[in-house]
Enzyme design. Structure first.
Site, PDB file in Angstrom:
ATOM      1  N   SER A  79       3.840   5.088 -15.465  1.00 12.12           N
ATOM      2  CA  SER A  79       3.411   4.338 -14.279  1.00 12.12           C
ATOM      3  C   SER A  79       1.907   4.102 -14.202  1.00 12.12           C
ATOM      4  O   SER A  79       1.451   3.392 -13.289  1.00 12.12           O
ATOM      5  CB  SER A  79       3.882   5.048 -13.003  1.00 12.12           C
ATOM      6  OG  SER A  79       5.232   4.751 -12.749  1.00 12.12           O
ATOM      7  N   LYS A  82       0.775   0.566 -13.754  1.00 14.30           N
ATOM      8  CA  LYS A  82       0.578  -0.136 -12.480  1.00 14.30           C
ATOM      9  C   LYS A  82      -0.896  -0.368 -12.170  1.00 14.30           C
ATOM     10  O   LYS A  82      -1.237  -1.199 -11.321  1.00 14.30           O
ATOM     11  CB  LYS A  82       1.262   0.623 -11.354  1.00 14.30           C
ATOM     12  CG  LYS A  82       2.789   0.677 -11.509  1.00 14.30           C
ATOM     13  CD  LYS A  82       3.454   1.374 -10.338  1.00 14.30           C
ATOM     14  CE  LYS A  82       4.968   1.369 -10.491  1.00 14.30           C
ATOM     15  NZ  LYS A  82       5.494   2.565 -11.151  1.00 14.30           N
ATOM     16  N   SER A 144       3.944   4.443  -5.924  1.00 18.53           N
ATOM     17  CA  SER A 144       4.329   4.121  -7.299  1.00 18.53           C
ATOM     18  C   SER A 144       5.642   3.361  -7.337  1.00 18.53           C
ATOM     19  O   SER A 144       6.480   3.570  -8.232  1.00 18.53           O
ATOM     20  CB  SER A 144       4.420   5.388  -8.160  1.00 18.53           C
ATOM     21  OG  SER A 144       4.376   5.069  -9.527  1.00 18.53           O
TER      22      SER A 144
END
Length: 404
Positions: A79, A82, A144
């Protein structure tokens, strides 16, 4: 307080004198009678043991890598991806393509691929309903949310694939040489990789270029409807100097964390990839930050556009051209060693007009222990037009005379 450090070089072509001086240090000045810490006189110790697949410590201002391991090894970024998604959104917004007030639809595809029914993290925005882009982005950054990342990608570029193409274009601009993005979430996908160095460069670019977008990373919790979720970066609670940036985890990537903190005038970025647990990635990142802040300091040596030297010009309407740097020259060095830096200039022996403003003319280098720790091209701060016929003829004679 200024530390005197001056280099004078004699130009062979015209016996011109150049002066390069180090700028004001960016560290606190000890009070009268205070002693410098004894550890400043010792060699920098090795960084803390870090049992991760790859890791790095980078100074955010200079971009210098203080320490690292496997920093260019392509790995799954999970993640932390991102952060790249945030960068694309901020860049497209700065270009006027989208607005933070845009209504962003939580499509069924985004909901099914990244929503509550999946094993990954999600934001909780209702399917087939809209939310302002800035709210959807905070759901992606703080919580997230994979669903929010997919919805944002579809809004910005029309599809996940088109958005991934934008991610890769911006990654190239940033200088991320070993990264390739397939989706905006970091969910496992073939060919979706990055490196510790590239991710640190990405964090640095977001901090410098889009501070508002970066500021979302310090939000400790975010609420969507009835659901409030905390930021997964536990360092935000543990260390008040930490204000970002992003965690990540998949079974393939392990536990990952990009962290950034500012203490005084100095900011550091750490990236830890492939740790064994949430606690381990946080502990490792904290230890690396503490080590970097304790043993390194960053200084701005030269401002952009300020004269740091003059060079003789042949056959020009003017006899001298002012030289400087187009971008600030910063350097990160072990604490207590600023006054040991040695600046040097590498300039051409014969510089002949015409010269355009901004033209690169040699290089300024900063040495420590006979190693280059920073360098920038020297550029002309002014244009120098070609001189008249007799000036060119006279200088031609003296150039010949100097060469015999």
């Amino acid at each position: 307080m200024k530390f005197p450090a001056v280099l004078r070089a004699i130009g062979l072509a015209a016996l011109a004198t150049f002066t390069v001086g180090l700028a004001t240090a960016q560290v606190p000045v000890p009070k009268p009678g205070a002693q410098a810490p004894a550890s400043d006189a010792l060699p920098v110790p090795p960084p803390p043991d870090t049992e991760a697949a790859a890791w790095i410590v980078m100074d955010a201002a200079s971009g210098n890598v203080l320490a690292g391991e496997n920093i260019d090894q392509p790995l799954e970024p999970a993640s932390i991806t991102k952060v790249m998604t945030s960068y694309v959104i901020a860049a497209e917004m700065a270009g006027g393509k989208i607005s933070e007030d845009d209504p962003v639809m939580m499509t069924e595809h985004a909901w099914r691929t990244g929503g509550a029914g999946t094993d990954g993290s999600y934001s909780g925005f209702e399917v087939n309903k809209t939310a302002p882009l800035v709210q959807m982005e905070k759901g992606m950054v703080v919580q997230s949310g994979n669903d929010a990342a997919i919805a944002l990608a579809q809004h910005v570029a029309g599809s996940v694939d088109a958005f991934a193409a934008l991610m890769n274009q911006y990654a190239t601009r940033i200088g991320m040489k070993n990264s390739h993005f397939v989706n905006p979430t970091g969910l496992p996908a073939e060919g979706h990789v990055s490196t510790a160095r590239d991710l640190a460069l990405l964090g640095r670019a977001l901090i410098h270029n889009f501070p508002k977008a970066y500021s979302y990373n310090k939000i400790k919790e975010f609420t969507v409807g009835p659901i409030t979720q905390p930021n997964r970066n536990v360092l935000l609670w543990r260390d008040k100097s930490v204000d970002g940036i992003k965690t990540g985890h998949t079974s393939g990537a392990g536990y990952c964390l990009m962290a950034s903190a500012q203490r005084g005038d100095q900011r550091l970025i750490t990236v830890v990839l492939g740790s064994g647990s949430e606690k381990q990635r946080a502990d490792q990142s904290q230890a690396l930050l503490n080590w970097g802040f304790r043993f390194y300091e960053t200084h701005k040596l030269y401002d952009a556009g300020k004269e740091i030297a003059e060079q003789k010009v042949w056959k020009g309407a003017a006899d001298l051209v002012r030289l400087g740097v187009a971008e600030p020259l910063l350097v990160t060095v072990p604490r207590g060693r600023y006054d040991q830096l040695k600046p040097m200039m590498d300039v051409p022996k014969n510089l002949v007009a015409p010269i355009t403003k901004g033209q690169e003319i040699g290089m300024v280098k900063v040495m420590l222990d006979d190693k280059v720790v920073a360098q920038r091209p020297l550029v002309a701060l002014d244009a120098v037009e070609e001189g008249g016929f007799f000036k060119r003829l006279w200088d031609e004679f003296w150039m010949w005379w100097e060469s015999v």
